[in-house]
Scaffold this motif. Structure first.
Motif, mmCIF file in Angstrom:
data_model
loop_
_atom_site.group_PDB
_atom_site.id
_atom_site.type_symbol
_atom_site.label_atom_id
_atom_site.label_comp_id
_atom_site.label_asym_id
_atom_site.label_seq_id
_atom_site.Cartn_x
_atom_site.Cartn_y
_atom_site.Cartn_z
ATOM 1 N N ALA A 99 9.443 -0.597 0.271
ATOM 2 C CA ALA A 99 9.756 -1.162 -0.926
ATOM 3 C C ALA A 99 9.542 -0.291 -2.262
ATOM 4 O O ALA A 99 8.997 0.958 -1.990
ATOM 5 C CB ALA A 99 8.790 -2.388 -1.133
ATOM 6 N N THR A 100 10.037 -0.725 -3.168
ATOM 7 C CA THR A 100 9.858 0.086 -4.367
ATOM 8 C C THR A 100 9.309 -0.698 -5.434
ATOM 9 O O THR A 100 9.671 -1.834 -5.803
ATOM 10 C CB THR A 100 11.360 0.649 -5.025
ATOM 11 O OG1 THR A 100 12.006 1.406 -3.952
ATOM 12 C CG2 THR A 100 11.365 1.318 -6.212
ATOM 13 N N GLY A 101 8.098 -0.262 -6.153
ATOM 14 C CA GLY A 101 7.727 -0.715 -7.279
ATOM 15 C C GLY A 101 8.502 -1.254 -8.496
ATOM 16 O O GLY A 101 9.182 -0.255 -8.989
ATOM 17 N N ALA A 102 8.393 -2.584 -8.972
ATOM 18 C CA ALA A 102 9.368 -2.543 -9.973
ATOM 19 C C ALA A 102 8.905 -2.174 -11.589
ATOM 20 O O ALA A 102 9.834 -1.654 -12.137
ATOM 21 C CB ALA A 102 9.436 -4.246 -10.286
ATOM 22 N N CYS A 124 0.882 -1.385 -0.015
ATOM 23 C CA CYS A 124 -0.039 0.022 -0.084
ATOM 24 C C CYS A 124 0.830 1.099 0.037
ATOM 25 O O CYS A 124 2.210 1.040 0.112
ATOM 26 C CB CYS A 124 -1.001 -0.069 1.272
ATOM 27 S SG CYS A 124 0.101 -0.050 2.843
ATOM 28 N N ASP A 125 0.135 2.395 -0.187
ATOM 29 C CA ASP A 125 1.001 3.566 -0.008
ATOM 30 C C ASP A 125 1.011 4.004 1.196
ATOM 31 O O ASP A 125 1.900 5.072 1.677
ATOM 32 C CB ASP A 125 0.070 4.697 -1.003
ATOM 33 C CG ASP A 125 0.344 4.319 -2.782
ATOM 34 O OD1 ASP A 125 1.417 3.584 -2.970
ATOM 35 O OD2 ASP A 125 -0.651 4.454 -3.235
ATOM 36 N N ASN A 126 -0.188 4.290 2.006
ATOM 37 C CA ASN A 126 -0.162 4.639 3.406
ATOM 38 C C ASN A 126 -0.495 3.428 4.355
ATOM 39 O O ASN A 126 -1.740 2.756 4.597
ATOM 40 C CB ASN A 126 -1.282 5.687 3.498
ATOM 41 C CG ASN A 126 -1.280 6.128 4.892
ATOM 42 O OD1 ASN A 126 -0.288 6.134 5.584
ATOM 43 N ND2 ASN A 126 -2.335 6.885 5.137
ATOM 44 N N ILE A 176 -12.595 -1.228 2.066
ATOM 45 C CA ILE A 176 -13.030 -0.020 2.321
ATOM 46 C C ILE A 176 -12.201 1.179 2.175
ATOM 47 O O ILE A 176 -12.329 2.328 1.522
ATOM 48 C CB ILE A 176 -14.112 0.091 3.592
ATOM 49 C CG1 ILE A 176 -15.070 -0.929 3.487
ATOM 50 C CG2 ILE A 176 -14.479 1.425 3.845
ATOM 51 C CD1 ILE A 176 -15.945 -1.107 4.702
ATOM 52 N N THR A 177 -11.014 1.169 3.027
ATOM 53 C CA THR A 177 -10.145 2.150 3.417
ATOM 54 C C THR A 177 -8.881 2.466 2.399
ATOM 55 O O THR A 177 -8.576 3.428 2.093
ATOM 56 C CB THR A 177 -9.381 2.252 4.788
ATOM 57 O OG1 THR A 177 -8.571 1.122 4.691
ATOM 58 C CG2 THR A 177 -10.624 2.014 5.668
ATOM 59 N N ASP A 178 -8.647 1.441 1.571
ATOM 60 C CA ASP A 178 -7.649 1.665 0.792
ATOM 61 C C ASP A 178 -7.670 0.450 -0.449
ATOM 62 O O ASP A 178 -7.169 -0.444 -0.511
ATOM 63 C CB ASP A 178 -6.290 1.444 1.198
ATOM 64 C CG ASP A 178 -4.914 1.879 0.456
ATOM 65 O OD1 ASP A 178 -5.186 2.064 -0.599
ATOM 66 O OD2 ASP A 178 -3.893 1.715 0.879
ATOM 67 N N PRO A 179 -8.923 0.621 -1.375
ATOM 68 C CA PRO A 179 -9.104 -0.167 -2.366
ATOM 69 C C PRO A 179 -7.982 -0.375 -3.349
ATOM 70 O O PRO A 179 -8.097 -1.602 -4.145
ATOM 71 C CB PRO A 179 -10.490 0.361 -2.954
ATOM 72 C CG PRO A 179 -10.291 1.756 -2.856
ATOM 73 C CD PRO A 179 -9.616 2.095 -1.359
ATOM 74 N N LYS A 180 -7.058 0.447 -3.574
ATOM 75 C CA LYS A 180 -6.040 0.209 -4.301
ATOM 76 C C LYS A 180 -4.798 -0.754 -3.834
ATOM 77 O O LYS A 180 -4.004 -0.990 -4.540
ATOM 78 C CB LYS A 180 -5.303 1.652 -4.688
ATOM 79 C CG LYS A 180 -6.252 2.362 -5.599
ATOM 80 C CD LYS A 180 -5.720 3.719 -6.062
ATOM 81 C CE LYS A 180 -6.308 4.583 -6.918
ATOM 82 N NZ LYS A 180 -5.809 5.879 -7.215
ATOM 83 N N GLN A 198 7.945 3.808 -7.792
ATOM 84 C CA GLN A 198 7.338 4.494 -6.655
ATOM 85 C C GLN A 198 7.514 3.699 -5.306
ATOM 86 O O GLN A 198 7.757 2.581 -5.363
ATOM 87 C CB GLN A 198 5.617 4.725 -6.633
ATOM 88 C CG GLN A 198 5.541 5.608 -8.077
ATOM 89 C CD GLN A 198 3.755 5.698 -8.292
ATOM 90 O OE1 GLN A 198 3.261 5.099 -7.408
ATOM 91 N NE2 GLN A 198 3.752 6.448 -9.132
ATOM 92 N N ASP A 199 7.549 4.501 -4.424
ATOM 93 C CA ASP A 199 7.854 3.906 -2.995
ATOM 94 C C ASP A 199 6.635 3.538 -2.593
ATOM 95 O O ASP A 199 5.483 3.871 -2.582
ATOM 96 C CB ASP A 199 8.211 5.087 -2.046
ATOM 97 C CG ASP A 199 9.711 5.632 -2.286
ATOM 98 O OD1 ASP A 199 10.387 4.721 -2.825
ATOM 99 O OD2 ASP A 199 10.138 6.700 -1.889
ATOM 100 N N LYS A 200 6.734 2.251 -1.957
ATOM 101 C CA LYS A 200 5.489 1.501 -1.390
ATOM 102 C C LYS A 200 5.829 1.097 0.074
ATOM 103 O O LYS A 200 7.139 1.109 0.433
ATOM 104 C CB LYS A 200 5.235 0.369 -2.234
ATOM 105 C CG LYS A 200 4.596 0.242 -3.555
ATOM 106 C CD LYS A 200 3.278 1.238 -3.547
ATOM 107 C CE LYS A 200 2.862 1.447 -5.147
ATOM 108 N NZ LYS A 200 1.594 2.011 -5.121
#
Length: 280
Positions: free
Chosen positions: A227-230, A204-206, A257-261, A234-236
């Motif tokens: 981590a870093t997205g391959a 997740c991002d947050n 609900i809170t972080d669908p991505k 972006q930072d994850k």
């Protein structure tokens, strides 16, 4: 006191489950797989004594030997279940005598003759106890020798089962052999399911809302990795935690609900020890 009461309740319920499966489905169908109760079926055929009475005599004899050789610690964990199982089987023979199987479906009855004792045994093993019987012999041999008792017990069970071919008939013997084969796998399966937990990898991002929910709502902890997205670069953040099945459903619904991505990977793992992971 609450934990002791729960432990005592589990001991009682699991032993009674074993007794019901053994008496109503194993004894009445002459299934000979499995230790003292399997041997009791063979002895009952001779007419010397009933299966329940032989189980009582044999179990009490082994119990006394176990108390002498293995001491009080053994008695505390095993004596209650061994006595309760033996007394219950003898009691059922007197108050509910069975002249024939409950149904005319031996395969159906074999399923219950395997499943109920396996479930009871799995509960006992899972809380560090035993119903006695041949387990006592195993404990004694383990204490005084380096002999691998597992194959020996399996061999003795196999010999008792094979004897059913000659004492009864081929059909009963084949059912007993099938029961012996399935029983050990079923006990292991029950134990694994009792201890099954869910292991979460949440990308997740947050991570803060997710971690707060885990700590404050589920009373667990977690580890957070950067981590870093391959693909995106972006930072994850990756949140790792282990939960029981009820908690796992709550966390999954919360994240949706809170972080669908967020990306969620859930896998099975063994029993949770302690409070879970700690943040690093």
């Amino acid at each position: 006191m609450l934990d002791k009461g729960k432990h005592f309740l589990l001991l009682t319920v699991s032993t009674l489950i074993m007794a019901i499966g053994t008496y109503f489905f194993k004894f009445t169908n002459n299934f000979t797989f499995g230790g003292i109760t399997g041997l009791a079926v063979l002895i009952a055929k001779t007419g010397l004594m009933t299966a329940g009475d032989f189980n009582f005599v044999a179990s009490m004899t082994l119990l006394v030997i176990g108390m002498i050789v293995l001491g009080k610690k053994f008695a505390a964990k095993t004596a209650y279940c061994s006595i309760l199982l033996s007394v219950t089987l003898s009691f059922l023979e007197r108050v509910c005598p069975m002249k024939a199987p409950l149904t005319d479906q031996p395969m159906l009855e074999l399923c219950f003759a395997i499943a109920l004792p396996a479930l009871g045994s799995a509960i006992l093993f899972n809380i560090g106890s035993s119903s006695g019987g041949t387990d006592i012999i195993a404990m004694i041999l383990k204490k005084y020798s380096s002999f691998n008792i597992g194959p020996a017990l399996m061999l003795s069970d196999l010999l008792i089962t094979i004897a059913g071919f000659f004492i009864f008939d081929i059909k009963t013997g084949l059912y007993s052999l099938l029961g012996l084969t399935i029983r050990s796998f079923m006990v292991d399966t029950f134990i694994e399911n009792f201890n099954l937990s869910k292991y979460f990898n949440v990308v997740c991002d947050n991570p803060e809302p997710i971690c707060n929910f885990i700590v404050h709502e589920l009373n667990r902890s977690a580890s957070v990795f950067h981590a870093t997205g391959a693909y995106s670069g972006q930072d994850k953040s990756i949140v790792l935690t282990a939960l029981n099945r009820t908690q796992a459903v709550r966390l999954r619904n919360f994240i949706k609900i809170t972080d669908p991505k967020a990306f969620i990977l859930i896998s099975n793992t063994s029993e949770i020890i302690g409070k879970g992971f700690h943040s690093i």
